[in-house]
Design a protein around this motif. Structure first.
Motif, PDB file in Angstrom:
ATOM      1  N   LEU A 120       0.832  -1.205   0.000  1.00  0.00           N
ATOM      2  CA  LEU A 120       0.000   0.000   0.000  1.00  0.00           C
ATOM      3  C   LEU A 120       0.861   1.247   0.000  1.00  0.00           C
ATOM      4  N   LEU A 125      -0.514   4.871  -2.269  1.00  0.00           N
ATOM      5  CA  LEU A 125      -1.825   5.165  -1.687  1.00  0.00           C
ATOM      6  C   LEU A 125      -1.628   6.029  -0.441  1.00  0.00           C
ATOM      7  N   SER A 132      -0.352   6.483   4.715  1.00  0.00           N
ATOM      8  CA  SER A 132      -0.770   5.342   3.900  1.00  0.00           C
ATOM      9  C   SER A 132      -1.749   4.462   4.688  1.00  0.00           C
ATOM     10  N   THR A 152      -8.482   2.655   5.852  1.00  0.00           N
ATOM     11  CA  THR A 152      -8.174   3.399   4.625  1.00  0.00           C
ATOM     12  C   THR A 152      -7.442   4.704   4.878  1.00  0.00           C
ATOM     13  N   VAL A 155      -8.422   7.152   2.255  1.00  0.00           N
ATOM     14  CA  VAL A 155      -8.173   6.899   0.832  1.00  0.00           C
ATOM     15  C   VAL A 155      -9.408   6.237   0.222  1.00  0.00           C
ATOM     16  N   ASP A 159      -9.401   3.939  -5.356  1.00  0.00           N
ATOM     17  CA  ASP A 159      -7.939   3.962  -5.462  1.00  0.00           C
ATOM     18  C   ASP A 159      -7.341   2.584  -5.178  1.00  0.00           C
ATOM     19  N   PHE A 160      -8.000   1.834  -4.287  1.00  0.00           N
ATOM     20  CA  PHE A 160      -7.531   0.471  -4.010  1.00  0.00           C
ATOM     21  C   PHE A 160      -7.717  -0.406  -5.248  1.00  0.00           C
ATOM     22  N   LYS A 163      -4.992   0.018  -7.750  1.00  0.00           N
ATOM     23  CA  LYS A 163      -3.709  -0.577  -7.347  1.00  0.00           C
ATOM     24  C   LYS A 163      -3.835  -2.067  -7.060  1.00  0.00           C
TER      25      LYS A 163
END
Length: 495
Positions: A120, A125, A132, A152, A155, A159-160, A163
């Protein structure tokens, strides 16, 4: 040594104990999480270890081993004296065995936490202040599946998803899905060490979709994925030749015909009708192979939609009711739709038909949800030329088989996952809204297809029919002005 240094040493000593204590609790906690999922063989090994340690302690085996290795240091008398206190040896070795077992059990979870945290961070992120996301907990669901709870730190879940490949590479496990909890502070990351099956027989999964409008999409890690044309009416399927797109459309059509007896099916297949050919003799299906006939059929679908708008307006309803309004759900499936919208424009006449088909499809997709009409489009490649952008925007359900480019994958499912799929026929990425899942779609053989068609056809025997109305492709209507009504319904749908 000064008193000040003594105090510092004592403080450091207790700090060390605190760190060791926290680490011990951390390892014991994660070891305990894995205990319920241990195999029978693992329990046998643990019990065998306890028995072995007990025998060793009673027999004074470790001390006699030391005597044999270092006789000058560990004499016989010394070993006999120690042997009198075998209970202490037993306690010591049991504690040692416990520590080793805890480490072995907890290590997979602890290692996964470290690797995901690192992934991560390396993936970039971060929230607004540069923090992060961190793994909060790991729950072992069974011997192959884990649920990783991630804090998170603000975040977004999207976005996860972006990635996903980075995370998957770091944990060396397949990512089933990424779910946002009710509290947006956390997301659940589902991992699976067991590879997806390369073949899912239709006969094993078809009965799981047993409600009207339901159909099976495929199997993912540990569960079956299905959906409904009543909740997600419009679908896009894409994929390179030989990856299973057209065969998925065929099993989807059959599954819906089996579950929805009053379904009217319209299939448009300009590739000589190979995939849809078996459906042509069904009483509630119409298969079209010609571009001019295709645009004419879409016009009839549009006319039926307009008629249903009238019913909705007259009855004061929000959507069509199949039972009380005496209407049937309608499914329009277009395989290789690029041949209809773009590839068939080789003459002025065909160009006009293609333009008309595109316009009608856009109108139907924009408004047909309330009218009980669904559309499914299949294509090898998605571009603004093959499928108009306005049409793409109205297809919430997406299923993408392996494609040769990252761009092709991104246009269908919003990321490069379909590009990275293995070359397994029937393997696809399913996306509906924000949910993205890798699935193995069902395989339907020719013999089973014929057998199941007979069951569908038998519903129309002896003058019986589950349909509430005549096939809309057989209805002849007078041309009427409906623009005002369409505008009104469109405004209501937008609102």
């Amino acid at each position: 040594m000064s008193k000040k240094n003594d105090k510092v040493a004592v403080v450091e000593f207790f700090k060390g104990l605190l760190i060791i204590g926290k680490k011990s609790v951390f390892y014991i906690y994660h070891a305990g999480k894995r205990l319920p999922h241990l195999s029978r063989l693992a329990w046998v090994n643990i019990l065998f270890g306890v028995a072995l340690v007990s025998v060793w302690s009673i027999k004074n085996t470790p001390m006699w081993y030391l005597h044999g290795t270092f006789p000058d240091v560990f004499s016989q008398q010394f070993v006999r004296n120690i042997g009198m206190f075998w209970v202490y040896q037993l306690g010591f070795f049991l504690i040692l065995l416990f520590a080793v077992a805890v480490f072995i059990l907890a290590y997979p979870n602890v290692d996964t936490i470290k690797r995901i945290d690192q992934a991560l961070k390396m993936a970039g992120l971060k929230n607004g202040v540069g923090d992060s996301p961190k793994v909060k907990d790991i729950e072992v669901l069974n011997q192959s599946r884990k649920k990783v709870v991630i804090d998170t730190k603000g975040v977004p879940r999207a976005d996860f998803e972006k990635k996903r490949s980075n995370i998957r590479a770091s944990v060396n496990s397949q990512i089933e899905s990424i779910w946002e909890q009710k509290e947006p502070k956390y997301v659940d990351l589902f991992l699976n060490d067991k590879p997806l099956s390369k073949k899912v027989p239709y006969s094993e999964v078809a009965s799981e979709a047993n409600q009207p409008g339901e159909f099976v999409i495929g199997k993912t890690y540990g569960r079956l994925v299905k959906n409904s044309i009543f909740s997600v009416p419009h679908w896009l399927t894409a994929g390179a030749t030989g990856m299973g797109k057209s065969y998925f459309l065929r099993q989807m059509m059959l599954n819906l015909l089996e579950n929805t007896p009053n379904l009217q099916l319209i299939g448009i297949d300009l590739k000589d009708g190979i995939i849809m050919r078996p459906f042509k003799d069904l009483p509630n299906a119409k298969i079209v192979r010609d571009i001019s006939e295709a645009s004419a059929v879409l016009e009839k679908v549009h006319a039926e939609m307009t008629e249903r708008f009238k019913v909705i307006e007259e009855k004061g309803c929000e959507t069509i009711n199949f039972e009380s309004h005496k209407r049937d759900p309608i499914l329009v499936v277009i395989d290789e739709c690029s041949l209809l919208y773009y590839g068939s424009r080789v003459s002025a006449t065909e160009k006009e038909h293609a333009k008309k088909a595109t316009e009608l499809t856009e109108k139907i997709m924009k408004l047909a949800r309330v009218a009980g009409i669904s559309m499914v489009l299949g294509t090898q490649k998605v571009t603004k030329d093959t499928i108009d952008t306005h049409i793409q925007e109205n297809m919430e359900g997406r299923l993408c088989f392996k494609v040769p480019s990252i761009q092709g994958s991104s246009l269908v499912v919003g990321n490069k996952m379909a590009r990275e799929l293995p070359r397994v026929e029937g393997r696809a990425i399913f996306r509906s809204g924000v949910d993205i899942i890798e699935v193995q779609t069902p395989f339907l053989g020719a013999d089973e297809l014929k057998r199941r068609f007979k069951v569908v056809s038998d519903r129309f025997k002896n003058g019986k029919s589950p349909l509430a109305q005549k096939l809309i492709t057989d209805i002849v209507r007078k041309q009427v002005k409906t623009s005002n009504l369409n505008k009104k319904v469109e405004q209501e749908v937008k609102s």
